[in-house]
Design a protein around this motif. Structure first.
Motif, PDB file in Angstrom:
ATOM      1  N   ALA A 152       0.824  -1.207   0.000  1.00 54.52           N
ATOM      2  CA  ALA A 152       0.000   0.000   0.000  1.00 54.52           C
ATOM      3  C   ALA A 152       0.855   1.254   0.000  1.00 54.52           C
ATOM      4  N   THR A 153       1.976   1.232   0.733  1.00 56.27           N
ATOM      5  CA  THR A 153       2.883   2.386   0.760  1.00 56.27           C
ATOM      6  C   THR A 153       3.493   2.625  -0.614  1.00 56.27           C
ATOM      7  N   ALA A 154       3.952   1.555  -1.256  1.00 56.51           N
ATOM      8  CA  ALA A 154       4.540   1.692  -2.590  1.00 56.51           C
ATOM      9  C   ALA A 154       3.514   2.227  -3.591  1.00 56.51           C
ATOM     10  N   LEU A 155       2.299   1.694  -3.563  1.00 60.44           N
ATOM     11  CA  LEU A 155       1.252   2.149  -4.489  1.00 60.44           C
ATOM     12  C   LEU A 155       0.846   3.588  -4.199  1.00 60.44           C
ATOM     13  N   MET A 156       0.800   3.985  -2.931  1.00 59.43           N
ATOM     14  CA  MET A 156       0.471   5.359  -2.572  1.00 59.43           C
ATOM     15  C   MET A 156       1.483   6.342  -3.170  1.00 59.43           C
ATOM     16  N   ILE A 157       2.763   6.044  -3.019  1.00 61.87           N
ATOM     17  CA  ILE A 157       3.794   6.962  -3.517  1.00 61.87           C
ATOM     18  C   ILE A 157       3.830   6.964  -5.039  1.00 61.87           C
ATOM     19  N   ALA A 158       3.684   5.786  -5.657  1.00 66.30           N
ATOM     20  CA  ALA A 158       3.670   5.741  -7.122  1.00 66.30           C
ATOM     21  C   ALA A 158       2.508   6.561  -7.675  1.00 66.30           C
ATOM     22  N   HIS A 159       1.324   6.453  -7.053  1.00 64.95           N
ATOM     23  CA  HIS A 159       0.165   7.227  -7.493  1.00 64.95           C
ATOM     24  C   HIS A 159       0.418   8.719  -7.304  1.00 64.95           C
ATOM     25  N   TRP A 160       0.928   9.081  -6.147  1.00 67.36           N
ATOM     26  CA  TRP A 160       1.223  10.499  -5.864  1.00 67.36           C
ATOM     27  C   TRP A 160       2.202  11.069  -6.890  1.00 67.36           C
ATOM     28  N   ASN A 161       3.272  10.326  -7.180  1.00 68.21           N
ATOM     29  CA  ASN A 161       4.271  10.820  -8.123  1.00 68.21           C
ATOM     30  C   ASN A 161       3.708  10.932  -9.538  1.00 68.21           C
ATOM     31  N   ARG A 162       2.844   9.990  -9.943  1.00 69.69           N
ATOM     32  CA  ARG A 162       2.218  10.115 -11.272  1.00 69.69           C
ATOM     33  C   ARG A 162       1.374  11.383 -11.338  1.00 69.69           C
ATOM     34  N   GLU A 163       0.608  11.652 -10.294  1.00 73.36           N
ATOM     35  CA  GLU A 163      -0.220  12.856 -10.280  1.00 73.36           C
ATOM     36  C   GLU A 163       0.606  14.124 -10.417  1.00 73.36           C
ATOM     37  N   HIS A 164       1.835  14.083  -9.903  1.00 69.01           N
ATOM     38  CA  HIS A 164       2.666  15.286  -9.895  1.00 69.01           C
ATOM     39  C   HIS A 164       3.724  15.275 -10.997  1.00 69.01           C
ATOM     40  N   ASN A 170      18.599   2.144  20.871  1.00 70.11           N
ATOM     41  CA  ASN A 170      18.221   2.020  19.455  1.00 70.11           C
ATOM     42  C   ASN A 170      18.552   0.607  19.022  1.00 70.11           C
ATOM     43  N   GLY A 171      17.549  -0.253  18.979  1.00 65.72           N
ATOM     44  CA  GLY A 171      17.796  -1.675  18.786  1.00 65.72           C
ATOM     45  C   GLY A 171      17.356  -2.252  17.467  1.00 65.72           C
ATOM     46  N   THR A 172      16.822  -1.445  16.565  1.00 69.01           N
ATOM     47  CA  THR A 172      16.367  -1.988  15.286  1.00 69.01           C
ATOM     48  C   THR A 172      17.488  -1.955  14.253  1.00 69.01           C
ATOM     49  N   ARG A 173      17.382  -2.830  13.282  1.00 66.50           N
ATOM     50  CA  ARG A 173      18.276  -2.769  12.123  1.00 66.50           C
ATOM     51  C   ARG A 173      17.437  -2.398  10.905  1.00 66.50           C
ATOM     52  N   LEU A 174      18.052  -1.724   9.964  1.00 63.30           N
ATOM     53  CA  LEU A 174      17.328  -1.196   8.808  1.00 63.30           C
ATOM     54  C   LEU A 174      17.636  -2.012   7.570  1.00 63.30           C
ATOM     55  N   VAL A 175      16.583  -2.428   6.868  1.00 63.75           N
ATOM     56  CA  VAL A 175      16.722  -3.084   5.574  1.00 63.75           C
ATOM     57  C   VAL A 175      15.919  -2.276   4.555  1.00 63.75           C
ATOM     58  N   GLU A 176      16.203  -2.492   3.284  1.00 66.12           N
ATOM     59  CA  GLU A 176      15.551  -1.720   2.233  1.00 66.12           C
ATOM     60  C   GLU A 176      14.897  -2.652   1.215  1.00 66.12           C
ATOM     61  N   VAL A 177      13.606  -2.438   1.000  1.00 61.63           N
ATOM     62  CA  VAL A 177      12.822  -3.220   0.045  1.00 61.63           C
ATOM     63  C   VAL A 177      12.709  -2.394  -1.230  1.00 61.63           C
ATOM     64  N   THR A 178      13.157  -2.960  -2.336  1.00 56.62           N
ATOM     65  CA  THR A 178      13.197  -2.227  -3.606  1.00 56.62           C
ATOM     66  C   THR A 178      12.188  -2.794  -4.587  1.00 56.62           C
ATOM     67  N   PHE A 179      11.518  -1.901  -5.303  1.00 53.11           N
ATOM     68  CA  PHE A 179      10.558  -2.280  -6.341  1.00 53.11           C
ATOM     69  C   PHE A 179      10.923  -1.560  -7.630  1.00 53.11           C
ATOM     70  N   ALA A 180      10.973  -2.289  -8.722  1.00 53.19           N
ATOM     71  CA  ALA A 180      11.094  -1.638 -10.030  1.00 53.19           C
ATOM     72  C   ALA A 180       9.802  -0.884 -10.318  1.00 53.19           C
ATOM     73  N   ALA A 181       9.903   0.153 -11.157  1.00 53.51           N
ATOM     74  CA  ALA A 181       8.732   0.991 -11.428  1.00 53.51           C
ATOM     75  C   ALA A 181       7.567   0.161 -11.972  1.00 53.51           C
ATOM     76  N   GLY A 182       7.854  -0.810 -12.830  1.00 53.09           N
ATOM     77  CA  GLY A 182       6.787  -1.611 -13.418  1.00 53.09           C
ATOM     78  C   GLY A 182       6.182  -2.633 -12.477  1.00 53.09           C
ATOM     79  N   GLU A 183       6.836  -2.895 -11.332  1.00 49.64           N
ATOM     80  CA  GLU A 183       6.310  -3.894 -10.398  1.00 49.64           C
ATOM     81  C   GLU A 183       5.203  -3.335  -9.506  1.00 49.64           C
ATOM     82  N   VAL A 184       5.153  -2.013  -9.362  1.00 48.31           N
ATOM     83  CA  VAL A 184       4.166  -1.396  -8.468  1.00 48.31           C
ATOM     84  C   VAL A 184       2.889  -1.181  -9.272  1.00 48.31           C
ATOM     85  N   ASN A 185       2.080  -2.240  -9.333  1.00 44.45           N
ATOM     86  CA  ASN A 185       0.907  -2.266 -10.204  1.00 44.45           C
ATOM     87  C   ASN A 185      -0.290  -2.785  -9.410  1.00 44.45           C
ATOM     88  N   ALA A 186      -1.266  -1.913  -9.172  1.00 45.02           N
ATOM     89  CA  ALA A 186      -2.445  -2.310  -8.404  1.00 45.02           C
ATOM     90  C   ALA A 186      -3.306  -3.321  -9.136  1.00 45.02           C
TER      91      ALA A 186
END
Length: 506
Positions: A310-322, A348-364
């Motif tokens: 949902a976060t990825a789709l929200m940002i992709a939609h927002w960026n398309r609008e703009h 501070n006990g968390t570790r950070l990882v990064e989830v990457t999506f290609a532009a074409g993968e974020v498809n509702a």
């Protein structure tokens, strides 16, 4: 955490000894290097209770909770410029009054939220947290932080779903005049009432409860650690059991493969497109309550994966609008492997990882595939054995030269690496493991919100937690990137796509 958990006590069993000192762990040092006044590094937690608390009893309980988790009683130790490390000085007692009380008022909740974003507890005074108690705060949703404490807010507008009536994603133009609407997880039909948390119905005043605001200096501590301390205080205050519930078990996916394909991380990721910035620096905040998204029994993905999609789709939609050019999305996800009992490491006990999506993968329109891909990647990343900020940060904080030199180098590298910083951060606290039951007239927490700092170049963070069967969402943004109308629109996009993960799941 590598820091000592139990400082020496002095003054009762021998000569007075100087306070024990602990070197800054890697996460603390990097955060200390990059502090800036324009966008304070605070974590905000707010806990909503149905009843009232006795001030004297709460102060006593919270102070005792600090002593039962002594690692939180710390301040930054002074030192010469040529020292090799920053150090925490562990204290026997708080240096300041940690708990404060705010009288009821029409703007009390909003002003407390604003203070949580603007006023950072100093590192020079132990402990680097503050607890503000707002009595008779009224409804939680509909009073987000504003430019300045005491400023007059604009009138609330109608919900977007009712205005559109078509169930589709709301447009940014419709969000410009909208503030909080208290949406549920399922879009409302035109003319239907808002969520009961959006505000009182005419002639039915909202119950006057209590809100606890924890403001945390993120250089020293994170949200889950401070929530552990608050759970101890709740147990001391009310005598109710606050033993953490067992975490949910993630079922293995039989289709998992040892190797998970993911887009290259060498390509600079997308940035959140600018909206309508505010005239003053700092962070803005919006909170709302949603339904926890449904998923099929034994689904190979989790609620966290639905939130990530949902976060990825929200940002992709927002960026398309703009009008932003499509680029890969990279979303930072904190992973916390600590226990939640009374022996939980504080810091501070968390570790950070990064989830990457290609532009074409974020498809509702291919939601099932997106959810499976997200689940595979998050599962693989969580299983990695790596330092909290990666091996590069460990090397950068090695105490081989004066810490002031490392600070200058770290700030320079941060600026240079700006284009490769992740698009946003999604911090899903998950189901709150403690009942946070203060007993008596105070009662048990029915809503808990967290928010994480939203400094540029990310400029937007999404934080979620689940309490009493409801999902509590906080959007926090840099005011140099977005405004409150933008936040309202992003909130509605997130709700729309979170609901779509239910409908599009296999």
């Amino acid at each position: 955490m590598t820091a000592v958990e139990h400082p020496a006590r002095d003054g009762t069993d021998g000569p007075l000894r100087p306070p024990a000192r602990v070197p800054f762990p890697v996460v603390d040092e990097v955060a200390r290097h990059c502090l800036q006044e324009q966008e304070p590094e605070t974590v905000h937690i707010e806990v909503h209770l149905p009843g009232r608390l006795d001030p004297a009893r709460l102060k006593a309980a919270f102070t005792e909770a600090l002593h039962r988790h002594p690692r939180i009683l710390m301040r930054e130790a002074p030192g010469p410029w040529y020292r090799r490390r920053y150090e925490w000085e562990l204290t026997t007692d708080p240096d300041v009054e940690v708990v404060s009380f705010t009288a009821a008022g029409s703007d009390a909740l909003r002003d407390a939220r604003t203070r949580a974003l603007l006023e950072t507890p100093p590192l020079s005074l132990s402990p680097p947290i503050r607890l503000e108690v707002v009595d008779g705060a009224g409804p939680a949703v509909g009073s987000e932080a504003t430019d300045a404490v005491g400023a007059v807010e604009a009138d609330a507008a109608v919900g977007l779903r009712g205005a559109r009536g078509d169930g589709g994603p709301p447009s940014s133009s419709e969000a410009e005049n909208v503030r909080e609407g208290g949406h549920s997880g399922t879009p409302r039909a035109p003319g239907s009432p808002a969520s009961p948390h959006a505000g009182p119905a005419p002639g039915h005043p909202h119950p006057r409860g209590t809100v606890l605001f924890l403001t945390i200096n993120h250089t020293a501590l994170d949200g889950p650690a401070c929530l552990r301390v608050l759970a101890t205080a709740a147990e001391l205050y009310g005598g109710k059991d606050n033993t953490p519930a067992a975490p949910p078990v993630r079922l293995p996916d039989p289709t998992d493969t040892p190797r998970v394909d993911a887009p290259s991380t060498w390509t600079p990721p997308a940035r959140v497109a600018p909206g309508t910035p505010e005239p003053s620096p700092g962070n803005g905040l919006l909170v709302t309550e949603l339904s926890v998204p449904r998923r099929p029994r034994n689904a190979p993905y989790t609620v966290n994966d639905q939130l990530m999609a949902a976060t990825a789709l929200m940002i992709a939609h927002w960026n398309r609008e703009h009008g932003a050019r499509p680029r890969p999305l990279r979303i930072t996800m904190p992973v916390d492997d600590r226990t939640r009992g009374t022996d939980m490491p504080i810091g501070n006990g968390t570790r950070l990882v990064e989830v990457t999506f290609a532009a074409g993968e974020v498809n509702a329109h291919a939601m099932g595939e997106l959810l499976r891909r997200t689940a595979n990647r998050t599962r693989a990343l969580k299983s990695l054995d790596r330092p909290q900020l990666g091996h590069g940060a460990d090397l950068l904080t090695a105490p081989v030269v004066p810490v002031a030199w490392r600070a200058a180098l770290t700030r320079g590298l941060r600026r240079a690496a700006g284009p490769w910083t992740s698009t946003t951060l999604l911090s899903n606290i998950g189901r709150i493991p403690y009942s946070l039951d203060f007993g008596g007239t105070a009662g048990r927490a029915h809503a808990v919100w967290f928010s994480a700092p939203a400094r540029m170049p990310r400029g937007l963070t999404v934080t979620t937690a689940s309490t009493a069967g409801r999902l509590h969402l906080a959007l926090r943004w840099s005011r140099t990137l977005l405004g409150h109308g933008d936040g309202a629109h992003l909130r509605d996009l997130f709700e729309h796509y979170l609901h779509a993960t239910e409908e599009g799941s296999p």
